[in-house]
Design a protein around this motif. Sequence first.
Motif, PDB file in Angstrom:
ATOM      1  N   MET A 172       0.832  -1.196   0.000  1.00 28.26           N
ATOM      2  CA  MET A 172       0.000   0.000   0.000  1.00 28.26           C
ATOM      3  C   MET A 172       0.868   1.248   0.000  1.00 28.26           C
ATOM      4  N   ALA A 173       0.360   2.292  -0.571  1.00 26.75           N
ATOM      5  CA  ALA A 173       1.118   3.536  -0.657  1.00 26.75           C
ATOM      6  C   ALA A 173       0.995   4.316   0.641  1.00 26.75           C
ATOM      7  N   SER A 174       2.023   5.057   0.965  1.00 24.69           N
ATOM      8  CA  SER A 174       2.042   5.849   2.184  1.00 24.69           C
ATOM      9  C   SER A 174       2.120   7.316   1.838  1.00 24.69           C
ATOM     10  N   ILE A 175       1.714   8.144   2.792  1.00 24.44           N
ATOM     11  CA  ILE A 175       1.785   9.587   2.581  1.00 24.44           C
ATOM     12  C   ILE A 175       3.235  10.038   2.459  1.00 24.44           C
ATOM     13  N   ARG A 176       4.184   9.217   2.900  1.00 23.16           N
ATOM     14  CA  ARG A 176       5.592   9.579   2.786  1.00 23.16           C
ATOM     15  C   ARG A 176       6.013   9.739   1.333  1.00 23.16           C
ATOM     16  N   HIS A 177       5.297   9.123   0.424  1.00 17.68           N
ATOM     17  CA  HIS A 177       5.670   9.182  -0.979  1.00 17.68           C
ATOM     18  C   HIS A 177       4.973  10.309  -1.724  1.00 17.68           C
ATOM     19  N   PHE A 178       4.185  11.099  -1.047  1.00 17.15           N
ATOM     20  CA  PHE A 178       3.396  12.109  -1.742  1.00 17.15           C
ATOM     21  C   PHE A 178       4.251  13.328  -2.063  1.00 17.15           C
ATOM     22  N   PRO A 179       3.935  14.005  -3.162  1.00 14.30           N
ATOM     23  CA  PRO A 179       4.719  15.159  -3.586  1.00 14.30           C
ATOM     24  C   PRO A 179       4.824  16.249  -2.546  1.00 14.30           C
ATOM     25  N   GLN A 239      -7.469  -2.039  -8.213  1.00  8.32           N
ATOM     26  CA  GLN A 239      -6.247  -2.047  -7.404  1.00  8.32           C
ATOM     27  C   GLN A 239      -5.688  -0.636  -7.189  1.00  8.32           C
ATOM     28  N   MET A 240      -6.381   0.356  -7.684  1.00 11.50           N
ATOM     29  CA  MET A 240      -5.930   1.743  -7.509  1.00 11.50           C
ATOM     30  C   MET A 240      -5.924   2.104  -6.026  1.00 11.50           C
ATOM     31  N   PRO A 241      -4.816   2.669  -5.503  1.00 10.27           N
ATOM     32  CA  PRO A 241      -4.775   3.056  -4.092  1.00 10.27           C
ATOM     33  C   PRO A 241      -5.562   4.330  -3.837  1.00 10.27           C
ATOM     34  N   ILE A 242      -6.361   4.317  -2.784  1.00 10.78           N
ATOM     35  CA  ILE A 242      -7.123   5.503  -2.383  1.00 10.78           C
ATOM     36  C   ILE A 242      -7.018   5.648  -0.867  1.00 10.78           C
ATOM     37  N   PRO A 243      -7.292   6.819  -0.305  1.00 12.42           N
ATOM     38  CA  PRO A 243      -7.278   6.978   1.151  1.00 12.42           C
ATOM     39  C   PRO A 243      -8.330   6.091   1.802  1.00 12.42           C
ATOM     40  N   PRO A 244      -8.046   5.543   2.978  1.00  9.22           N
ATOM     41  CA  PRO A 244      -9.026   4.678   3.643  1.00  9.22           C
ATOM     42  C   PRO A 244     -10.203   5.468   4.202  1.00  9.22           C
ATOM     43  N   LEU A 245     -11.318   4.763   4.395  1.00  8.96           N
ATOM     44  CA  LEU A 245     -12.526   5.341   4.984  1.00  8.96           C
ATOM     45  C   LEU A 245     -13.009   6.573   4.238  1.00  8.96           C
ATOM     46  N   MET A 246     -13.056   6.455   2.909  1.00 10.14           N
ATOM     47  CA  MET A 246     -13.659   7.497   2.090  1.00 10.14           C
ATOM     48  C   MET A 246     -15.163   7.259   1.944  1.00 10.14           C
ATOM     49  N   GLN A 274      -2.581   4.028   2.224  1.00 12.02           N
ATOM     50  CA  GLN A 274      -3.745   3.913   1.362  1.00 12.02           C
ATOM     51  C   GLN A 274      -4.128   2.438   1.208  1.00 12.02           C
ATOM     52  N   ILE A 275      -5.359   2.201   0.797  1.00 13.10           N
ATOM     53  CA  ILE A 275      -5.811   0.850   0.512  1.00 13.10           C
ATOM     54  C   ILE A 275      -6.309   0.822  -0.925  1.00 13.10           C
ATOM     55  N   THR A 305     -23.391  13.252  -2.751  1.00 16.67           N
ATOM     56  CA  THR A 305     -21.992  13.627  -2.537  1.00 16.67           C
ATOM     57  C   THR A 305     -21.165  13.010  -3.656  1.00 16.67           C
ATOM     58  N   HIS A 306     -20.190  13.762  -4.123  1.00 14.46           N
ATOM     59  CA  HIS A 306     -19.423  13.374  -5.316  1.00 14.46           C
ATOM     60  C   HIS A 306     -17.934  13.565  -5.023  1.00 14.46           C
ATOM     61  N   ILE A 307     -17.175  12.475  -5.057  1.00 13.53           N
ATOM     62  CA  ILE A 307     -15.734  12.518  -4.844  1.00 13.53           C
ATOM     63  C   ILE A 307     -15.034  12.315  -6.180  1.00 13.53           C
ATOM     64  N   VAL A 308     -14.029  13.128  -6.459  1.00 14.99           N
ATOM     65  CA  VAL A 308     -13.221  12.999  -7.664  1.00 14.99           C
ATOM     66  C   VAL A 308     -11.768  12.822  -7.236  1.00 14.99           C
ATOM     67  N   LEU A 309     -11.164  11.707  -7.668  1.00 11.30           N
ATOM     68  CA  LEU A 309      -9.770  11.396  -7.343  1.00 11.30           C
ATOM     69  C   LEU A 309      -8.972  11.213  -8.623  1.00 11.30           C
ATOM     70  N   PRO A 310      -7.697  11.583  -8.612  1.00 12.27           N
ATOM     71  CA  PRO A 310      -6.859  11.292  -9.779  1.00 12.27           C
ATOM     72  C   PRO A 310      -6.548   9.810  -9.864  1.00 12.27           C
ATOM     73  N   CYS A 311      -6.664   9.242 -11.051  1.00 12.05           N
ATOM     74  CA  CYS A 311      -6.319   7.832 -11.257  1.00 12.05           C
ATOM     75  C   CYS A 311      -4.813   7.737 -11.464  1.00 12.05           C
ATOM     76  N   ARG A 312      -4.143   7.221 -10.475  1.00 15.23           N
ATOM     77  CA  ARG A 312      -2.706   7.048 -10.632  1.00 15.23           C
ATOM     78  C   ARG A 312      -2.245   5.918  -9.720  1.00 15.23           C
ATOM     79  N   GLN A 313      -1.221   5.230 -10.170  1.00 17.67           N
ATOM     80  CA  GLN A 313      -0.626   4.175  -9.394  1.00 17.67           C
ATOM     81  C   GLN A 313       0.593   4.738  -8.691  1.00 17.67           C
ATOM     82  N   ILE A 314       0.645   4.554  -7.378  1.00 17.54           N
ATOM     83  CA  ILE A 314       1.774   5.048  -6.602  1.00 17.54           C
ATOM     84  C   ILE A 314       2.603   3.861  -6.158  1.00 17.54           C
ATOM     85  N   SER A 315       3.820   3.828  -6.589  1.00 17.82           N
ATOM     86  CA  SER A 315       4.665   2.676  -6.288  1.00 17.82           C
ATOM     87  C   SER A 315       5.040   2.671  -4.815  1.00 17.82           C
ATOM     88  N   PRO A 316       5.111   1.482  -4.190  1.00 19.46           N
ATOM     89  CA  PRO A 316       5.442   1.415  -2.778  1.00 19.46           C
ATOM     90  C   PRO A 316       6.885   1.786  -2.540  1.00 19.46           C
TER      91      PRO A 316
END
Length: 337
Positions: free
Chosen positions: A1-8, A236-243, A199-200, A326-337
């Motif tokens: 799973m991706a971590s916030i440590r990898h975020f820009p 398999q796209m990673p997203i924040p948990p409990l959205m 992320q999960i 309610t409408h959530i929009v997320l970018p589709c991207r794969q974040i490498s671990p």
Amino acid sequence: MASIRHFPATHPLPDWRNFGVILRVLLGVNLLVALAVLLEARDLASWSLGFVAAASFVEPLLLLALGALAGIRDLLWRLPLRQGQALVLLLVAGLAVVLLAYGRGLGMVEAGTGGAALLLALGVTALVLHYFSLRARALTPAQGEARLAALNARIRPHFLFNSLNAVLSLIRSRPREAETALESLADLFRAAMRDPSEQICLADEIELARQYLALEKLRLGERLQVTWQIAAVPLQMPIPPLMLQPLLENAVRHGIEPLPDGGVVGITIERRGAELHIEISNPTAGRAEVTTGHQIALSNIRERLALYYDLEARLESQEDAQHYRTHIVLPCRQISP
């Protein structure tokens, strides 16, 4: 799973492909140019003419630089910080020289102004890099994870309390169903207790939402109807948990429970280009208090989206006479671990 440590947001060099970064650079650079021209202007008319003249050089340089930096972003992130910053300065300087030579060839740039323009471009670039370096320090992984933990802590008590109540209501009347519900509740506890900085995958988030709705259906019976519309999306796209769960909890609490006959909670998940769209709807029956009841969860999720995605993600809400959406929009991207 991706971590916030990898975020820009936590990298000393900015993510030149991030919409928030691009917007900040465009606004910041143009503001600096406007202020620089203002210092030399005699009046408003001369300032406007001077800004237009400066923009004719700055805007092409700015757009070319942003495009080039977006292309070599991964290379910049692999370099040591000082080398990456030096490469950014060299790139901007090279583009500035090319544009100045092109302007001279067309007779648009005077011979004596090239040095000043080059120094201005390098100075502004250095200020931009310094700003993002300070911003990265302010958004360190430890601070970001602490904030995420605090935001998740606000969600968990309501989530787990309501789920436990659903099980307790079954223990005497339907003990076998209560046993099955307790197994689902254990899974929900594990999901809620995971590290909030991780992320999960979308599939796990959907499964968590299904388990929660199954618990609520045991309590509400046929009053709660659920429709799922899941298009061809990257599960398999990673997203924040409990959205999904907090929004579904609000949909049940404020949309289904107050209605004697219940209603339908609709969940739609689809991909549109480079974006993942998630919409949740519930009936309102014209009750104004529904909007107020949703706001805590909406504010919480908006803040978490900002920590994960900056300006690339958004959450919107809309209410009409019959439904709250309610409408959530997320970018589709794969974040490498």
